[in-house]
Structures are given as structure tokens and as C-alpha cells.
Design a protein around this motif. Sequence first.
Motif, PDB file in Angstrom:
ATOM      1  N   ALA A  50      13.006  33.945  14.582  1.00 47.64           N
ATOM      2  CA  ALA A  50      14.369  35.080  13.257  1.00 47.64           C
ATOM      3  C   ALA A  50      15.097  35.333  14.572  1.00 47.64           C
ATOM      4  N   GLU A  51      14.612  35.933  15.379  1.00 49.08           N
ATOM      5  CA  GLU A  51      15.325  36.750  16.784  1.00 49.08           C
ATOM      6  C   GLU A  51      15.692  35.124  17.527  1.00 49.08           C
ATOM      7  N   ASP A  53      15.995  32.044  15.973  1.00 51.45           N
ATOM      8  CA  ASP A  53      16.545  30.707  15.198  1.00 51.45           C
ATOM      9  C   ASP A  53      18.436  31.598  15.701  1.00 51.45           C
ATOM     10  N   VAL A  54      18.154  32.936  15.428  1.00 54.12           N
ATOM     11  CA  VAL A  54      20.571  33.447  15.333  1.00 54.12           C
ATOM     12  C   VAL A  54      20.164  33.816  16.326  1.00 54.12           C
ATOM     13  N   ARG A  55      19.618  33.447  17.650  1.00 54.65           N
ATOM     14  CA  ARG A  55      20.552  33.622  19.068  1.00 54.65           C
ATOM     15  C   ARG A  55      20.469  31.683  19.546  1.00 54.65           C
ATOM     16  N   GLY A  57      21.843  29.572  17.389  1.00 60.48           N
ATOM     17  CA  GLY A  57      22.913  29.575  16.605  1.00 60.48           C
ATOM     18  C   GLY A  57      24.328  30.048  17.849  1.00 60.48           C
ATOM     19  N   GLU A  58      24.347  31.304  18.110  1.00 61.80           N
ATOM     20  CA  GLU A  58      24.855  31.556  19.076  1.00 61.80           C
ATOM     21  C   GLU A  58      25.334  30.692  20.253  1.00 61.80           C
ATOM     22  N   LEU A  68      30.185  29.297  14.032  1.00 58.69           N
ATOM     23  CA  LEU A  68      28.771  29.644  13.770  1.00 58.69           C
ATOM     24  C   LEU A  68      28.567  28.465  13.002  1.00 58.69           C
ATOM     25  N   ARG A  72      25.180  26.536  13.393  1.00 57.84           N
ATOM     26  CA  ARG A  72      23.723  26.298  12.526  1.00 57.84           C
ATOM     27  C   ARG A  72      23.437  25.324  12.007  1.00 57.84           C
ATOM     28  N   GLN A  75      22.037  22.349  15.087  1.00 58.78           N
ATOM     29  CA  GLN A  75      20.500  23.332  15.465  1.00 58.78           C
ATOM     30  C   GLN A  75      20.079  22.821  14.820  1.00 58.78           C
ATOM     31  N   LYS A  76      19.709  23.169  13.253  1.00 59.18           N
ATOM     32  CA  LYS A  76      19.007  22.190  12.172  1.00 59.18           C
ATOM     33  C   LYS A  76      18.995  21.472  12.494  1.00 59.18           C
ATOM     34  N   VAL A 104      17.981  32.206  24.240  1.00 56.68           N
ATOM     35  CA  VAL A 104      16.807  32.006  22.552  1.00 56.68           C
ATOM     36  C   VAL A 104      15.686  33.175  23.154  1.00 56.68           C
TER      37      VAL A 104
END
Length: 258
Positions: A50-51, A53-55, A57-58, A68, A72, A75-76, A104
Amino acid sequence: MSAAKQTNLGTASLAPDGGEAGEKRNFTRTTAWIFDLDNTLYPSGCNLFAEVDVRMGEFIAKYLGVPLPYARHLQKSYYRQFGTTLSGLMQVHKLDPQPFLDYVHDIDLSPVSHSPELAAALEALPGRRIIYTNGSHRHAERVAEKLGVLHLFEDICDIAACEFVAKPSPDAFDRMIKRHAIAPGEAAMFEDMPHNLEAPHVLGMTTVLVHSDYPDHPAQALMRNWRELPAHIHHATDDLTEFLALIGKTLLAPEGKP
């Protein structure tokens, strides 16, 4: 599911012949034990991804200069199209992978606990032990150190070691086994993503699915509909430590005794 019980999703208990009627590949010839890192060596409940994943996107938003939500989406989309987000960024945008990997994986590892039980189970396995990950060497090193198992592994084969060819590509596995001089018929591969076990199965490895419950991955939706294990998955467990301990006991037991 306890690793000592039989389930309708495959063999979670072990016998010297590999299971009922010897239908499953077993561990009697295994000399190389290969482990994925994330959601495999540590429980998926730690939710480290989860961490990450967020990074991701950033990083994409900043690197491409896009909002953003669009980052995202990319990213996917790249994950689905290219197998990993990083592969898509490298192929489409000519990204230098190292800054991406450094960013990341700069995450908080406090959810990961020291595990002497896992260390003991790993140490009892006869042969070599290798971590094989689509992540970075430093990330794998930090996680294994936090678990207290780093000293038990011969090496970490990361995405850079495979020239940034990622699992599930058969080419990635070819690079890994050549790099480490592994005989596939004498190797076992442990993974939380079922599609990452297809190539090892074809190569002749014994495959083990370590169940994870990462909520929004497409593989999870597929697994929820399984009534039996696919042919390329020979064993499955939701408790890696207990499963490895059972392997160790089975392999070290005197002949003819449980």
C-alpha cells in the motif's frame, strides 16, 4: 487454513511422495529454495505494498508532470499491459529505473516483525536459499533484515540483476536460473501471485502459492472463484512458516517415519 490440513485448493500438508498418489511435485530433490519477497516472506497483512503503491503514483505524477489521478491510471494500465509498472515506464517513457526504485521503496517497515520461527524454518531447509524479487536489492535486504532472516540467504536476485526483465516473463526466470546456476528440477519457487508460478512450473520447479489477500489485485478476484488449484500450482498455504517447518520435518524424518 492451517498448513497441517488438506484443503480443496491443493496440498497444504506434505507427504514424502508429495501428496495423494504422488500427483504433486514434491521437495525430496529440492536443493534450491527460491522465495518471492513481498507478501510471501512476510504476511500480506503487513500491507507494505500500500505504501509502495502510493509512492509509485507520486513518482509518475512528478516525473511526467501530470495530475495524480492520471498518473494512477497510467500506473495501473502499465502494470496490466507490461507486467509491471516499471516495465511500462521504461518502455514507453525511457525511464531510468534506479530513481524510481529508490523512491517507491523508501517506506516504513514497522509493520514487519522479527520472526525467529521463520528463521528456524528456513534454516532447516537443506540446500541453497535465494530471494527473487521484481523489487530492488536494497528493499529486499531491508525487509529480510527486519524479519531476521537475511543471513540465511545466499543471494538476492532483484530486478536489476535480471536486466530489468520482470516476472512473470519466462525470460526473467531464465535469467535468474542462469545467474545462479539452478537446476529447475531441483528447485522450489514460493510466490503469492499465481501467474508468477506458470513459468517455474514449465521449467520443472516445484511451485508453492503463498496465499495473500491484497484487495484490489485482479489475481485475487480470480483466486476467489477457484474450486481447485490450477495445474501449475503444486502446493498452497496461507502460513509460510508452518509450511516450511512441515517440509523440514518431512525431509529430515527417518525413512518410513512421519
